[in-house]
Design a protein around this motif. Sequence first.
Motif, PDB file in Angstrom:
ATOM      1  N   SER A   3      40.791 -18.081 -23.948  1.00 15.51           N
ATOM      2  CA  SER A   3      39.351 -17.941 -24.151  1.00 15.51           C
ATOM      3  C   SER A   3      38.996 -16.518 -24.550  1.00 15.51           C
ATOM      4  N   LEU A   4      39.571 -15.547 -23.873  1.00 15.15           N
ATOM      5  CA  LEU A   4      39.290 -14.146 -24.196  1.00 15.15           C
ATOM      6  C   LEU A   4      39.870 -13.775 -25.555  1.00 15.15           C
ATOM      7  N   ASN A   5      41.032 -14.329 -25.905  1.00 14.62           N
ATOM      8  CA  ASN A   5      41.589 -14.110 -27.246  1.00 14.62           C
ATOM      9  C   ASN A   5      40.600 -14.593 -28.299  1.00 14.62           C
ATOM     10  N   ALA A   6      40.056 -15.793 -28.096  1.00 12.47           N
ATOM     11  CA  ALA A   6      39.109 -16.380 -29.053  1.00 12.47           C
ATOM     12  C   ALA A   6      37.839 -15.537 -29.152  1.00 12.47           C
ATOM     13  N   LYS A   7      37.330 -15.076 -28.023  1.00  8.36           N
ATOM     14  CA  LYS A   7      36.114 -14.259 -28.022  1.00  8.36           C
ATOM     15  C   LYS A   7      36.355 -12.913 -28.694  1.00  8.36           C
ATOM     16  N   THR A   8      37.507 -12.307 -28.426  1.00  7.18           N
ATOM     17  CA  THR A   8      37.854 -11.028 -29.058  1.00  7.18           C
ATOM     18  C   THR A   8      37.956 -11.210 -30.561  1.00  7.18           C
ATOM     19  N   LEU A   9      38.616 -12.279 -30.986  1.00  4.24           N
ATOM     20  CA  LEU A   9      38.762 -12.566 -32.413  1.00  4.24           C
ATOM     21  C   LEU A   9      37.395 -12.778 -33.067  1.00  4.24           C
ATOM     22  N   ALA A  10      36.507 -13.487 -32.400  1.00  2.00           N
ATOM     23  CA  ALA A  10      35.169 -13.744 -32.950  1.00  2.00           C
ATOM     24  C   ALA A  10      34.419 -12.441 -33.197  1.00  2.00           C
TER      25      ALA A  10
ATOM     26  N   ARG B  49      34.609  -1.679 -37.359  1.00 10.46           N
ATOM     27  CA  ARG B  49      35.640  -1.115 -36.494  1.00 10.46           C
ATOM     28  C   ARG B  49      35.088  -0.991 -35.088  1.00 10.46           C
ATOM     29  N   TYR B  50      35.871  -1.468 -34.131  1.00  9.23           N
ATOM     30  CA  TYR B  50      35.450  -1.487 -32.738  1.00  9.23           C
ATOM     31  C   TYR B  50      36.445  -0.720 -31.878  1.00  9.23           C
ATOM     32  N   SER B  51      35.934   0.097 -30.981  1.00 11.72           N
ATOM     33  CA  SER B  51      36.814   0.706 -29.991  1.00 11.72           C
ATOM     34  C   SER B  51      37.030  -0.326 -28.891  1.00 11.72           C
ATOM     35  N   ALA B  52      38.048  -0.118 -28.074  1.00  6.03           N
ATOM     36  CA  ALA B  52      38.282  -1.029 -26.959  1.00  6.03           C
ATOM     37  C   ALA B  52      37.071  -1.052 -26.036  1.00  6.03           C
ATOM     38  N   MET B  53      36.410   0.077 -25.849  1.00  9.45           N
ATOM     39  CA  MET B  53      35.226   0.120 -24.988  1.00  9.45           C
ATOM     40  C   MET B  53      34.070  -0.660 -25.613  1.00  9.45           C
ATOM     41  N   ASP B  54      33.932  -0.628 -26.941  1.00 12.41           N
ATOM     42  CA  ASP B  54      32.918  -1.455 -27.614  1.00 12.41           C
ATOM     43  C   ASP B  54      33.155  -2.930 -27.289  1.00 12.41           C
ATOM     44  N   LEU B  55      34.417  -3.334 -27.351  1.00 10.37           N
ATOM     45  CA  LEU B  55      34.764  -4.727 -27.085  1.00 10.37           C
ATOM     46  C   LEU B  55      34.555  -5.078 -25.620  1.00 10.37           C
ATOM     47  N   VAL B  56      34.860  -4.153 -24.714  1.00  9.79           N
ATOM     48  CA  VAL B  56      34.632  -4.381 -23.280  1.00  9.79           C
ATOM     49  C   VAL B  56      33.154  -4.632 -23.034  1.00  9.79           C
ATOM     50  N   ARG B  57      32.296  -3.814 -23.630  1.00  5.75           N
ATOM     51  CA  ARG B  57      30.847  -3.996 -23.464  1.00  5.75           C
ATOM     52  C   ARG B  57      30.378  -5.304 -24.106  1.00  5.75           C
ATOM     53  N   GLU B  58      30.863  -5.587 -25.291  1.00  7.09           N
ATOM     54  CA  GLU B  58      30.449  -6.786 -26.027  1.00  7.09           C
ATOM     55  C   GLU B  58      30.842  -8.067 -25.288  1.00  7.09           C
ATOM     56  N   LEU B  59      32.049  -8.072 -24.725  1.00  9.23           N
ATOM     57  CA  LEU B  59      32.576  -9.277 -24.092  1.00  9.23           C
ATOM     58  C   LEU B  59      32.374  -9.300 -22.582  1.00  9.23           C
TER      59      LEU B  59
ATOM     60  N   GLY C 258      39.362  11.136 -31.208  1.00 10.84           N
ATOM     61  CA  GLY C 258      40.476  10.650 -30.410  1.00 10.84           C
ATOM     62  C   GLY C 258      40.351   9.214 -29.936  1.00 10.84           C
ATOM     63  N   VAL C 259      39.307   8.517 -30.365  1.00 17.12           N
ATOM     64  CA  VAL C 259      39.091   7.132 -29.949  1.00 17.12           C
ATOM     65  C   VAL C 259      39.802   6.191 -30.920  1.00 17.12           C
ATOM     66  N   TYR C 260      40.572   5.268 -30.374  1.00 18.26           N
ATOM     67  CA  TYR C 260      41.229   4.269 -31.207  1.00 18.26           C
ATOM     68  C   TYR C 260      40.239   3.161 -31.527  1.00 18.26           C
ATOM     69  N   ARG C 261      40.214   2.766 -32.789  1.00 14.69           N
ATOM     70  CA  ARG C 261      39.316   1.700 -33.228  1.00 14.69           C
ATOM     71  C   ARG C 261      40.145   0.619 -33.913  1.00 14.69           C
ATOM     72  N   TYR C 262      39.706  -0.602 -33.742  1.00 17.84           N
ATOM     73  CA  TYR C 262      40.424  -1.757 -34.251  1.00 17.84           C
ATOM     74  C   TYR C 262      39.585  -2.475 -35.291  1.00 17.84           C
ATOM     75  N   GLU C 263      40.264  -2.918 -36.352  1.00 20.27           N
ATOM     76  CA  GLU C 263      39.586  -3.643 -37.427  1.00 20.27           C
ATOM     77  C   GLU C 263      40.465  -4.812 -37.856  1.00 20.27           C
ATOM     78  N   LEU C 264      39.861  -6.000 -37.931  1.00 21.54           N
ATOM     79  CA  LEU C 264      40.586  -7.174 -38.376  1.00 21.54           C
ATOM     80  C   LEU C 264      40.721  -7.127 -39.888  1.00 21.54           C
ATOM     81  N   ILE C 265      41.950  -7.186 -40.364  1.00 23.24           N
ATOM     82  CA  ILE C 265      42.224  -7.170 -41.799  1.00 23.24           C
ATOM     83  C   ILE C 265      42.432  -8.582 -42.309  1.00 23.24           C
ATOM     84  N   GLY C 266      43.137  -9.412 -41.574  1.00 23.19           N
ATOM     85  CA  GLY C 266      43.363 -10.782 -41.989  1.00 23.19           C
ATOM     86  C   GLY C 266      44.434 -11.457 -41.156  1.00 23.19           C
ATOM     87  N   ALA C 267      44.677 -12.719 -41.460  1.00 24.13           N
ATOM     88  CA  ALA C 267      45.709 -13.499 -40.765  1.00 24.13           C
ATOM     89  C   ALA C 267      46.550 -14.222 -41.791  1.00 24.13           C
ATOM     90  N   ASN C 268      47.837 -14.258 -41.553  1.00 27.98           N
ATOM     91  CA  ASN C 268      48.754 -14.992 -42.447  1.00 27.98           C
ATOM     92  C   ASN C 268      48.516 -14.646 -43.903  1.00 27.98           C
TER      93      ASN C 268
END
Length: 82
Positions: free
Chosen positions: A11-18, A25-35, A68-78
């Motif tokens: 469930s958390l994987n699906a929410k993070t992916l959404a 670009r999201y930092s891990a803390m952005d995602l923690v707050r969002e989710l 110094g903040v790591y940010r994550y961005e979805l580029i694509g799948a397969n």
Amino acid sequence: MSVEQTMCKSSLNAKTLAVLKRGGRYSAMDLVRELNVSPFTQITARIRDLRKAKHGCYNILCLRDADGVYRYELIGANNEAA
């Protein structure tokens, strides 16, 4: 790992992916707050999961900002655009 833990992770994987699919670009803390999850390490673990073949083999870029903040961005799948 119990069935409940596996379902919670999925469930958390699906929410993070959404959230990542919205773009940007999201930092891990952005995602923690969002989710609204705790602890912080849950998010980085879910990002690692999403990169694995059994969870979709998503291409998630990790960049480090000047502050110094790591940010994550979805580029694509397969090799497809997200």
